[in-house]
Structures are given as structure tokens and as C-alpha cells.
Motif scaffolding. Structure first.
Motif, PDB file in Angstrom:
ATOM      1  N   GLU A  25       0.851  -1.188   0.000  1.00 50.16           N
ATOM      2  CA  GLU A  25       0.000   0.000   0.000  1.00 50.16           C
ATOM      3  C   GLU A  25       0.885   1.235   0.000  1.00 50.16           C
ATOM      4  O   GLU A  25       1.641   1.454   0.949  1.00 50.16           O
ATOM      5  N   THR A  26       0.789   2.026  -1.067  1.00 50.87           N
ATOM      6  CA  THR A  26       1.619   3.241  -1.112  1.00 50.87           C
ATOM      7  C   THR A  26       0.811   4.472  -0.719  1.00 50.87           C
ATOM      8  O   THR A  26       1.342   5.574  -0.660  1.00 50.87           O
ATOM      9  N   GLY A  27      -0.477   4.282  -0.490  1.00 47.68           N
ATOM     10  CA  GLY A  27      -1.304   5.386   0.007  1.00 47.68           C
ATOM     11  C   GLY A  27      -1.569   5.161   1.478  1.00 47.68           C
ATOM     12  O   GLY A  27      -0.639   4.888   2.246  1.00 47.68           O
ATOM     13  N   GLU A  28      -2.840   5.198   1.842  1.00 49.97           N
ATOM     14  CA  GLU A  28      -3.182   5.043   3.251  1.00 49.97           C
ATOM     15  C   GLU A  28      -4.603   4.517   3.391  1.00 49.97           C
ATOM     16  O   GLU A  28      -5.525   5.048   2.771  1.00 49.97           O
ATOM     17  N   GLY A  29      -4.760   3.478   4.217  1.00 48.63           N
ATOM     18  CA  GLY A  29      -6.092   2.953   4.495  1.00 48.63           C
ATOM     19  C   GLY A  29      -6.829   3.850   5.476  1.00 48.63           C
ATOM     20  O   GLY A  29      -6.254   4.804   5.998  1.00 48.63           O
TER      21      GLY A  29
ATOM     22  N   GLY B 289      -7.537   3.449   8.474  1.00 49.96           N
ATOM     23  CA  GLY B 289      -6.929   3.501   9.800  1.00 49.96           C
ATOM     24  C   GLY B 289      -5.448   3.878   9.711  1.00 49.96           C
ATOM     25  O   GLY B 289      -4.675   3.565  10.621  1.00 49.96           O
ATOM     26  N   GLY B 290      -5.047   4.503   8.603  1.00 49.13           N
ATOM     27  CA  GLY B 290      -3.652   4.916   8.446  1.00 49.13           C
ATOM     28  C   GLY B 290      -2.729   3.780   8.014  1.00 49.13           C
ATOM     29  O   GLY B 290      -1.509   3.921   8.021  1.00 49.13           O
ATOM     30  N   GLU B 291      -3.295   2.645   7.601  1.00 51.27           N
ATOM     31  CA  GLU B 291      -2.477   1.496   7.199  1.00 51.27           C
ATOM     32  C   GLU B 291      -1.650   1.832   5.964  1.00 51.27           C
ATOM     33  O   GLU B 291      -2.155   2.414   5.019  1.00 51.27           O
ATOM     34  N   ARG B 292      -0.365   1.454   5.988  1.00 51.68           N
ATOM     35  CA  ARG B 292       0.457   1.582   4.785  1.00 51.68           C
ATOM     36  C   ARG B 292       1.592   0.579   4.818  1.00 51.68           C
ATOM     37  O   ARG B 292       1.802  -0.084   5.817  1.00 51.68           O
ATOM     38  N   GLY B 293       2.289   0.453   3.682  1.00 51.07           N
ATOM     39  CA  GLY B 293       3.365  -0.536   3.596  1.00 51.07           C
ATOM     40  C   GLY B 293       2.812  -1.879   3.173  1.00 51.07           C
ATOM     41  O   GLY B 293       1.866  -1.941   2.396  1.00 51.07           O
ATOM     42  N   VAL B 294       3.387  -2.947   3.710  1.00 51.98           N
ATOM     43  CA  VAL B 294       2.902  -4.284   3.334  1.00 51.98           C
ATOM     44  C   VAL B 294       1.692  -4.624   4.209  1.00 51.98           C
ATOM     45  O   VAL B 294       1.784  -4.638   5.434  1.00 51.98           O
ATOM     46  N   ILE B 295       0.568  -4.854   3.564  1.00 53.21           N
ATOM     47  CA  ILE B 295      -0.683  -5.110   4.291  1.00 53.21           C
ATOM     48  C   ILE B 295      -1.043  -6.588   4.140  1.00 53.21           C
ATOM     49  O   ILE B 295      -1.097  -7.105   3.016  1.00 53.21           O
TER      50      ILE B 295
ATOM     51  N   GLN C 192      -1.371   0.527 -11.626  1.00 54.97           N
ATOM     52  CA  GLN C 192      -1.531   1.340 -10.418  1.00 54.97           C
ATOM     53  C   GLN C 192      -3.012   1.550 -10.139  1.00 54.97           C
ATOM     54  O   GLN C 192      -3.681   2.194 -10.944  1.00 54.97           O
ATOM     55  N   VAL C 193      -3.471   1.020  -9.038  1.00 52.87           N
ATOM     56  CA  VAL C 193      -4.866   1.247  -8.650  1.00 52.87           C
ATOM     57  C   VAL C 193      -4.883   2.368  -7.612  1.00 52.87           C
ATOM     58  O   VAL C 193      -4.394   2.196  -6.497  1.00 52.87           O
ATOM     59  N   VAL C 194      -5.407   3.511  -8.019  1.00 50.67           N
ATOM     60  CA  VAL C 194      -5.501   4.674  -7.121  1.00 50.67           C
ATOM     61  C   VAL C 194      -6.983   4.941  -6.933  1.00 50.67           C
ATOM     62  O   VAL C 194      -7.691   5.275  -7.890  1.00 50.67           O
ATOM     63  N   ARG C 195      -7.482   4.753  -5.718  1.00 45.55           N
ATOM     64  CA  ARG C 195      -8.931   4.878  -5.490  1.00 45.55           C
ATOM     65  C   ARG C 195      -9.187   5.222  -4.025  1.00 45.55           C
ATOM     66  O   ARG C 195      -8.275   5.171  -3.189  1.00 45.55           O
TER      67      ARG C 195
ATOM     68  N   ARG D 104      -2.802   2.319  -4.183  1.00 47.29           N
ATOM     69  CA  ARG D 104      -2.661   3.582  -3.461  1.00 47.29           C
ATOM     70  C   ARG D 104      -4.067   4.082  -3.142  1.00 47.29           C
ATOM     71  O   ARG D 104      -4.784   4.579  -4.010  1.00 47.29           O
ATOM     72  N   HIS D 105      -4.495   3.892  -1.919  1.00 49.90           N
ATOM     73  CA  HIS D 105      -5.820   4.369  -1.514  1.00 49.90           C
ATOM     74  C   HIS D 105      -5.691   5.794  -0.986  1.00 49.90           C
ATOM     75  O   HIS D 105      -4.704   6.130  -0.349  1.00 49.90           O
ATOM     76  N   HIS D 106      -6.681   6.598  -1.322  1.00 55.89           N
ATOM     77  CA  HIS D 106      -6.596   8.007  -0.913  1.00 55.89           C
ATOM     78  C   HIS D 106      -7.743   8.390   0.011  1.00 55.89           C
ATOM     79  O   HIS D 106      -8.767   7.708   0.070  1.00 55.89           O
ATOM     80  N   ARG D 107      -7.560   9.494   0.708  1.00 56.45           N
ATOM     81  CA  ARG D 107      -8.590   9.998   1.625  1.00 56.45           C
ATOM     82  C   ARG D 107      -9.874  10.273   0.843  1.00 56.45           C
ATOM     83  O   ARG D 107      -9.835  10.506  -0.371  1.00 56.45           O
ATOM     84  N   LEU D 108     -10.973  10.276   1.557  1.00 53.72           N
ATOM     85  CA  LEU D 108     -12.263  10.601   0.930  1.00 53.72           C
ATOM     86  C   LEU D 108     -12.562  12.071   1.192  1.00 53.72           C
ATOM     87  O   LEU D 108     -12.146  12.622   2.204  1.00 53.72           O
ATOM     88  N   ILE D 109     -13.270  12.664   0.248  1.00 51.41           N
ATOM     89  CA  ILE D 109     -13.742  14.035   0.464  1.00 51.41           C
ATOM     90  C   ILE D 109     -15.065  13.904   1.219  1.00 51.41           C
ATOM     91  O   ILE D 109     -15.970  13.194   0.776  1.00 51.41           O
TER      92      ILE D 109
END
Ligand code: GLU
Length: 284
Positions: free
Chosen positions: A165-169, A171-177, A213-216, A242-247
Motif C-alpha cells: 500500500e503506497t497510500g493510506e487505508g 486507519g492509516g495502514e500503509r506498507g505491506v498489508i 496502479q490502482v488509485v482509489r 494507493r488508496h486516498h482519503r475521501l472528500i
């Protein structure tokens, strides 16, 4: 070359959340000299409409997003999903489940019934216990059914999985999930009305479109566990995530397609420019 994608469902008009996701994908594709693909996720024939699809193209063009053509429209590719289902069937990993959503809700009515990461009650697995003869008889009699993944069998076959994970889940999860597909139970892979589901078509299409690259939005972070599992079972490549914050709206809730105030059309009508939209969603 890297390939990004934006994959909206034409069941309403785009809002600020979609604008953020589309612009972020476009920015990342441009910065890396990669491709930007567009996919119309329209398997839900009851909610998706051609006028929303047209509005999507128009709003994206207005934002200044440039995508490759042809666009992949999921409803044009049901055979690709059927082929994936046939593979899973040959591995003995799917089974028909005849219950309607209401029946499942009734079966799983108790307060402490386990729920999936989206909050829906886990399927009680009743369909798995139905004998081969009875399945055959009910299908022949024309009873509607969904196809579900036998999660235990699938996990036994695939083993432990993870993703980078190069973005953030959420709960702030990142790296190898570490993937936790079991949390979703026996997920639906083909709905009663269409020979696929969100999970199956996303995985098949990301592979067929060559997405790297899945960016969502991070509302789909936990679903990635199911996607990794399906990729392994179907022998498909693993993209980067790469998961991104929601608006969110003022009350902190996820934006809805039915709220006019944050819809791109409404904002545009009020004189808001594409540059303003970038600022509104926090993209400089
Ligand atoms: N169609 C999904 C949505 O509009 C996005 C799917 C994905 O990015 O994997 O929320």
C-alpha cells in the motif's frame, strides 16, 4: 509504462470526491509519463443510465482530465467475466446460493451476527450445504441464484496474501498489508441478475486493461483483500495500490451522488472553475 485508471459507476453525476480521484489519477499518470484509462462500471442495469455516462465524460473533460479511448464499459464484456467464473468453477471454488438479500438478512438477523467490513451481515453459507442434485434441480426449474466464492476453499488454495500500500487505508495502514479476505465471507462473484459482481469485474478488468496502479478511495481499502485473492486464483498480475482519503461533507459523511451541493454540475453552474475544484479538493 505505468497505467492508471479511473472507474466510476454511471448511477449518478460526479461529485467532488470523484473529481479528487480522477484528478489525482491524471496527475500521477502525467508525472510518471504513464497512461490514464477510463472504465465505466455499469454492471448494475437497474441503477446505471446512459445519460449519467455521458455526463461523466463531459464533467471529466471540463475538469481537464484526458483519458485514452476506447473506454472500457463493463456491460460490453460480460463474456470476460463468464470466462473467469468458469475458471473458478473448474477449481471447485464457487457455488450457487438461492437466497434473496431479504432472506439473508432474515437468516442473519441476530444482533451479534458477524458483519463484513462494509457492515453487511456475512452470508451464513447455507447454499454450500445444498446437495449437487438439488442445486441442479433448482437451477433447471429456473430459480434465481447468485454465485458465491467458497472462501475457506479459496483461502486454502491461495495461502497467505498481502499487498503493498503506497497510500493510506482508513486507519492509516500503509506498507505491506496482510490481506484478510476471510472478513468478507463467501462473497458474491455473480449476482442473480448479471454474470459478475463488483469484485470479479474489477479484478478481471484491471488485468485486461493492463492497469499497474490502482488509485482509489479508501472506502475500497478492505475490498483489496478480496481482489488480491481473486488475482491469485485467476492467475492475474498484481497491481500497486494507493488508496486516498475521501472528500467528506460538513458533517463528516462520505459524499453522495444525490447531494446536489457537491455535484460538479451544480458547482459549475454556480461559476466554480476547474482550478477552484482542484483547490477545493486539496490538489495544488
Ligand atoms: N466503481 C467504483 C466506484 O465508483 C470504483 C471501483 C474501483 O476503483 O475499484 O466507487
Amino acid at each position: 509504462m505505468s497505467a492508471f485508471r479511473f472507474a466510476p459507476s454511471p448511477n449518478g453525476c460526479l461529485h467532488l470526491g470523484h473529481a479528487f480521484s480522477a484528478l489525482l489519477n491524471a496527475d500521477l499518470a502525467r508525472a510518471s509519463g504513464g497512461r490514464l484509462l477510463l472504465r465505466i462500471e455499469d454492471i448494475d442495469a437497474t441503477r446505471c443510465r446512459p445519460e449519467y455516462e455521458l455526463a461523466t465524460y463531459e464533467d471529466l473533460a471540463w475538469l481537464g482530465v484526458e483519458w485514452e479511448t476506447p473506454v472500457r464499459r463493463q456491460s460490453d464484456h460480460l463474456d470476460a467475466y463468464r470466462a473467469a467464473l468458469a475458471k473458478l468453477e473448474a477449481l471447485g471454488l464457487i457455488y450457487p446460493a438461492f437466497e434473496s438479500r431479504t432472506e439473508i438478512a432474515r437468516l442473519a438477523a441476530s444482533e451479534n451476527w458477524p458483519r463484513d467490513p462494509d457492515g453487511a451481515p456475512l452470508y451464513p453459507g447455507t447454499g454450500k450445504a445444498v446437495s449437487a442434485e438439488e442445486r441442479h434441480r433448482r437451477i433447471k426449474a429456473g430459480e434465481p441464484y447468485a454465485l458465491r466464492l467458497d472462501m475457506d476453499a479459496a483461502l486454502a488454495r491461495a495461502g497467505a496474501l498481502n499487498w503493498r500500500e503506497t497510500g493510506e487505508g482508513p486507519g492509516g495502514e500503509r506498507g505491506v498489508i496482510a490481506a484478510d479476505a476471510a472478513a468478507w465471507g463467501d462473497v458474491v462473484l455473480a449476482r442473480r441478475d448479471v454474470p459478475t459482481s463488483y469484485h470479479l469485474s474489477v479484478v478481471v478488468d484491471d488485468a485486461l486493461q493492463g492497469v499497474t496502479q490502482v488509485v482509489r478511495g479508501n472506502d475500497l481499502f478492505y475490498a483489496t483483500s478480496v481482489h488480491r485473492l481473486l488475482q491469485v486464483l485467476l492467475g492475474l498480475p498484481q497491481p500497486m495500490y494507493r488508496h486516498h482519503r475521501l472528500i467528506l461533507d460538513e458533517s463528516g459523511k462520505k459524499l453522495s451522488k444525490s447531494t446536489q451541493a457537491t455535484g460538479l454540475r451544480e458547482l459549475r453552474r454556480k461559476g466554480v472553475t476547474p482550478a477552484d475544484i482542484r483547490r477545493l479538493v486539496g490538489l495544488a
